[in-house]
Design a protein around this motif. Structure first.
Motif, PDB file in Angstrom:
ATOM      1  N   GLU A 150     -29.390 -33.662   4.444  1.00 11.71           N
ATOM      2  CA  GLU A 150     -29.323 -34.356   5.729  1.00 11.71           C
ATOM      3  C   GLU A 150     -28.552 -33.536   6.756  1.00 11.71           C
ATOM      4  O   GLU A 150     -28.917 -33.504   7.938  1.00 11.71           O
ATOM      5  CB  GLU A 150     -28.685 -35.730   5.542  1.00 11.71           C
ATOM      6  N   PHE A 151     -27.498 -32.857   6.336  1.00 13.84           N
ATOM      7  CA  PHE A 151     -26.730 -32.022   7.264  1.00 13.84           C
ATOM      8  C   PHE A 151     -27.603 -30.919   7.853  1.00 13.84           C
ATOM      9  O   PHE A 151     -27.592 -30.682   9.072  1.00 13.84           O
ATOM     10  CB  PHE A 151     -25.521 -31.417   6.537  1.00 13.84           C
ATOM     11  N   LEU A 152     -28.363 -30.238   7.010  1.00 14.65           N
ATOM     12  CA  LEU A 152     -29.220 -29.159   7.502  1.00 14.65           C
ATOM     13  C   LEU A 152     -30.345 -29.693   8.385  1.00 14.65           C
ATOM     14  O   LEU A 152     -30.725 -29.046   9.374  1.00 14.65           O
ATOM     15  CB  LEU A 152     -29.803 -28.381   6.321  1.00 14.65           C
ATOM     16  N   ILE A 153     -30.893 -30.858   8.040  1.00 16.68           N
ATOM     17  CA  ILE A 153     -31.929 -31.455   8.882  1.00 16.68           C
ATOM     18  C   ILE A 153     -31.387 -31.733  10.277  1.00 16.68           C
ATOM     19  O   ILE A 153     -32.005 -31.375  11.294  1.00 16.68           O
ATOM     20  CB  ILE A 153     -32.470 -32.744   8.230  1.00 16.68           C
ATOM     21  N   PHE A 154     -30.222 -32.363  10.351  1.00 19.06           N
ATOM     22  CA  PHE A 154     -29.650 -32.677  11.662  1.00 19.06           C
ATOM     23  C   PHE A 154     -29.207 -31.409  12.394  1.00 19.06           C
ATOM     24  O   PHE A 154     -29.348 -31.318  13.617  1.00 19.06           O
ATOM     25  CB  PHE A 154     -28.480 -33.651  11.516  1.00 19.06           C
ATOM     26  N   LYS A 155     -28.698 -30.442  11.668  1.00 18.91           N
ATOM     27  CA  LYS A 155     -28.284 -29.191  12.304  1.00 18.91           C
ATOM     28  C   LYS A 155     -29.468 -28.495  12.958  1.00 18.91           C
ATOM     29  O   LYS A 155     -29.398 -28.031  14.102  1.00 18.91           O
ATOM     30  CB  LYS A 155     -27.632 -28.259  11.274  1.00 18.91           C
ATOM     31  N   GLY A 156     -30.588 -28.403  12.225  1.00 17.45           N
ATOM     32  CA  GLY A 156     -31.753 -27.735  12.766  1.00 17.45           C
ATOM     33  C   GLY A 156     -32.462 -28.545  13.823  1.00 17.45           C
ATOM     34  O   GLY A 156     -32.860 -28.020  14.867  1.00 17.45           O
ATOM     35  N   GLU A 197     -32.462 -21.972  13.487  1.00 18.13           N
ATOM     36  CA  GLU A 197     -32.568 -23.435  13.492  1.00 18.13           C
ATOM     37  C   GLU A 197     -33.794 -23.887  12.702  1.00 18.13           C
ATOM     38  O   GLU A 197     -33.754 -24.920  12.025  1.00 18.13           O
ATOM     39  CB  GLU A 197     -32.649 -23.943  14.932  1.00 18.13           C
ATOM     40  N   ILE A 198     -34.878 -23.121  12.790  1.00 19.28           N
ATOM     41  CA  ILE A 198     -36.067 -23.456  12.008  1.00 19.28           C
ATOM     42  C   ILE A 198     -35.747 -23.376  10.517  1.00 19.28           C
ATOM     43  O   ILE A 198     -36.114 -24.265   9.738  1.00 19.28           O
ATOM     44  CB  ILE A 198     -37.227 -22.505  12.367  1.00 19.28           C
ATOM     45  N   GLN A 199     -35.064 -22.321  10.112  1.00 17.73           N
ATOM     46  CA  GLN A 199     -34.716 -22.168   8.694  1.00 17.73           C
ATOM     47  C   GLN A 199     -33.808 -23.294   8.226  1.00 17.73           C
ATOM     48  O   GLN A 199     -33.961 -23.809   7.110  1.00 17.73           O
ATOM     49  CB  GLN A 199     -34.049 -20.816   8.467  1.00 17.73           C
ATOM     50  N   ALA A 200     -32.852 -23.685   9.064  1.00 16.07           N
ATOM     51  CA  ALA A 200     -31.958 -24.780   8.687  1.00 16.07           C
ATOM     52  C   ALA A 200     -32.739 -26.074   8.503  1.00 16.07           C
ATOM     53  O   ALA A 200     -32.555 -26.798   7.506  1.00 16.07           O
ATOM     54  CB  ALA A 200     -30.870 -24.955   9.749  1.00 16.07           C
ATOM     55  N   ALA A 201     -33.625 -26.388   9.463  1.00 14.82           N
ATOM     56  CA  ALA A 201     -34.392 -27.633   9.387  1.00 14.82           C
ATOM     57  C   ALA A 201     -35.315 -27.645   8.171  1.00 14.82           C
ATOM     58  O   ALA A 201     -35.387 -28.642   7.441  1.00 14.82           O
ATOM     59  CB  ALA A 201     -35.195 -27.825  10.668  1.00 14.82           C
ATOM     60  N   ALA A 228     -40.193 -19.210   0.519  1.00 11.97           N
ATOM     61  CA  ALA A 228     -41.160 -20.046   1.222  1.00 11.97           C
ATOM     62  C   ALA A 228     -40.658 -20.428   2.605  1.00 11.97           C
ATOM     63  O   ALA A 228     -41.444 -20.501   3.567  1.00 11.97           O
ATOM     64  CB  ALA A 228     -41.455 -21.303   0.394  1.00 11.97           C
ATOM     65  N   VAL A 229     -39.358 -20.681   2.734  1.00 16.28           N
ATOM     66  CA  VAL A 229     -38.789 -21.023   4.047  1.00 16.28           C
ATOM     67  C   VAL A 229     -38.917 -19.850   5.007  1.00 16.28           C
ATOM     68  O   VAL A 229     -39.284 -20.013   6.182  1.00 16.28           O
ATOM     69  CB  VAL A 229     -37.310 -21.453   3.892  1.00 16.28           C
ATOM     70  N   VAL A 230     -38.617 -18.655   4.522  1.00 21.99           N
ATOM     71  CA  VAL A 230     -38.748 -17.462   5.374  1.00 21.99           C
ATOM     72  C   VAL A 230     -40.197 -17.279   5.819  1.00 21.99           C
ATOM     73  O   VAL A 230     -40.479 -16.970   6.986  1.00 21.99           O
ATOM     74  CB  VAL A 230     -38.234 -16.211   4.626  1.00 21.99           C
ATOM     75  N   GLN A 231     -41.128 -17.484   4.900  1.00 20.60           N
ATOM     76  CA  GLN A 231     -42.554 -17.353   5.218  1.00 20.60           C
ATOM     77  C   GLN A 231     -42.961 -18.375   6.274  1.00 20.60           C
ATOM     78  O   GLN A 231     -43.695 -18.044   7.222  1.00 20.60           O
ATOM     79  CB  GLN A 231     -43.377 -17.545   3.949  1.00 20.60           C
TER      80      GLN A 231
END
Length: 491
Positions: A399-405, A325-329, A482-485
């Motif tokens: 926006e989809f990933l923001i709401f998903k996460g 969920e963190i990665q999605a957001a 960067a997201v993984v980090q």
């Protein structure tokens, strides 16, 4: 690849000097030429960037003022590269938007250099220097070349940003005296084990940095300067302000506030989420109420950046943080940063075209434009649907990933924030109906459809909207490392 980032920062400054000494009629062409050179450097950075590596790359570190902890420290990770690419795209579009004077072109180049520096600096004093360096060109561009209300708008823009910057500087000075470094990476490591400052000093430092960044985004209730500034600014300047300058605030939240103050953000999580929801919902309602098209787009810019802060606060304030969920957001935030920069700049350009043809930009000053300017209406509708988040366009996936996460991390605030999508849809549908449908307004009878020079701006921007919406993987490849980090930092 040594000194590639330094060359990227210096090249627009050299361009500003050349533009200042060029013939007035050639200023825009010279500025565009330097933009092409910087774009070539950005392409070289992109080609040689290792997307699987989440740490800094192309690092340049030199002693600057050792006695006060100042270093010339620059480098890029996925987030920095994404923003550098965005800046290299938006500035040429802004220069092509309309004919600018020699002074305005030079100031835009100075602002471009400041933004490149801000997105690549990793020592606070250097970062702050570039942060403040972007303020002066923005103030002058509004003050000198703005619309009827330019004096008040420029003054409000300067005062809000300057006072926020002072608070942020004082906060970081307190951190330096306690920890002895301005290095972002070093401070992040220290903050993981213990608070940078304890007690009231820690809270004062947090609020100082928060205020400086919240004004820049802007976050409710520090947003009141933005509609006035965007309304008064010339079209090309509005494109830069919304497309790039506002991203400095979101970037600062990601780079500074979240990693340096994790305990304070978790303690204030519900309040911060509430402010983000207010930015989303209240800004969309304010946009719905506007009759001035430029103010409408300005409020929608606040609304869309509110989604980024919603996701960031949800990630940092949650007690249970599933990595997926963190990665999605975070992926949604990074995409939203890029996509909003393209789409919001395009919307301001379309408003500028309407104002150029009509001499006014009130939503009731037009009507039936589809009969007279079908191409302009069609392309503008694409930008509106992109801002709305229609599937197949770039606004949807972010926006989809923001709401998903964010939904699994902060369910109630995210559910309330969905109302912003509804109000945004109503705002755009109302605008489409009043602008494009019905009988042709008598004042619009002599309108021309899109000109060739206008297509040079609109077609590339629209292709980017479709490209990022249909095949966003080329953007994911930039910032995945960067997201993984960052996910490791929050997990």
């Amino acid at each position: 690849m040594a000194y590639l980032i330094t060359a990227l920062i210096l090249l627009p400054l050299v361009g500003a000097l050349v533009v200042s000494s060029s013939r007035p009629g050639a200023a825009r062409g010279v500025a565009l030429g330097f933009n092409l050179l910087t774009a070539a450097l950005v392409f070289v950075l992109w080609r040689n960037f290792d997307s699987a590596n989440g740490s800094l790359q192309f690092v340049e570190r030199h002693a600057w003022i050792p006695s006060i902890g100042a270093e010339y420290l620059v480098g890029i990770d996925g987030l920095s590269l994404l923003l550098v690419i965005l800046a290299s795209l938006v500035f040429p579009f802004a220069l092509l938007a309309h004919r600018l004077s020699r002074g305005a072109c030079a100031l835009l180049l100075v602002m471009q250099a400041a933004l490149y520096g801000n997105f690549t600096a990793h020592n606070f004093l250097l970062w702050f220097l570039f942060y403040e360096m972007s303020l002066v060109p923005g103030f002058l561009l509004i003050k000198i070349w703005g619309g009827p209300n330019r004096d008040g708008a420029a003054t409000k823009f300067f005062l809000y940003t300057f006072l926020g910057s002072v608070a942020m500087l004082l906060a970081f000075l307190g951190i330096y005296f306690a920890r002895g470094t301005f290095d972002f990476a070093r401070l992040t490591e220290l903050a993981r084990t213990a608070p940078l400052l304890t007690g009231k000093l820690g809270w004062l430092a947090f609020f100082g940095i928060f205020l400086g960044l919240a004004v820049k985004v802007p976050l409710f209730p520090f947003h009141t300067w933005l509609p006035d500034a965007y309304e008064a600014a010339p079209t090309g300047v509005s494109m830069v302000l919304t497309g790039i300058l506002s991203k400095m605030g979101v970037y600062g939240f990601i780079r500074l506030l979240l990693p340096l103050f994790p305990r304070e953000i978790q303690a204030l999580g519900p309040w911060l989420l509430g402010l983000a929801v207010c930015s989303i919902v209240f800004a969309s309602l304010a946009a719905w109420a506007q009759s001035d098209l430029k103010r409408m787009v300005a409020y929608l810019s606040i609304n869309h950046l509110g989604y980024c802060l919603l996701a960031l606060f949800a990630v940092s304030a949650a007690t249970a943080r599933p990595a997926v969920e963190i990665q999605a957001a975070l992926s949604g935030v990074f995409l939203q940063i890029f996509n909003h920069g393209i789409t919001a700049a395009a919307l301001f350009y379309f408003v500028g075209l309407l104002e150029e043809r009509r001499g006014a930009r009130g939503i009731h000053d037009f009507g039936g434009l589809m009969q007279r300017t079908p191409l302009l209406c069609g392309w503008m509708s694409v930008a509106m649907f992109s801002s709305l988040g229609l599937p197949g366009l770039n606004g949807f996936i972010g926006e989809f990933l923001i709401f998903k996460g964010a939904f699994s991390l902060a369910m109630i605030p995210t559910a309330v924030a969905v109302l912003g999508l509804l109000f945004t849809a109503v705002t755009f549908l109302r605008a489409i109906q009043l602008l494009f449908s019905g009988p042709l307004a008598e004042s619009c009878g002599g309108f021309s459809d899109l000109l060739r020079r206008e297509k040079f701006v609109i077609v590339p921007m629209t292709l980017l909207m479709f490209g990022a919406g249909i095949a966003p993987q080329f953007l994911f490849n930039i910032f995945n490392g960067a997201v993984v980090q960052m996910t490791r930092l929050f997990s």
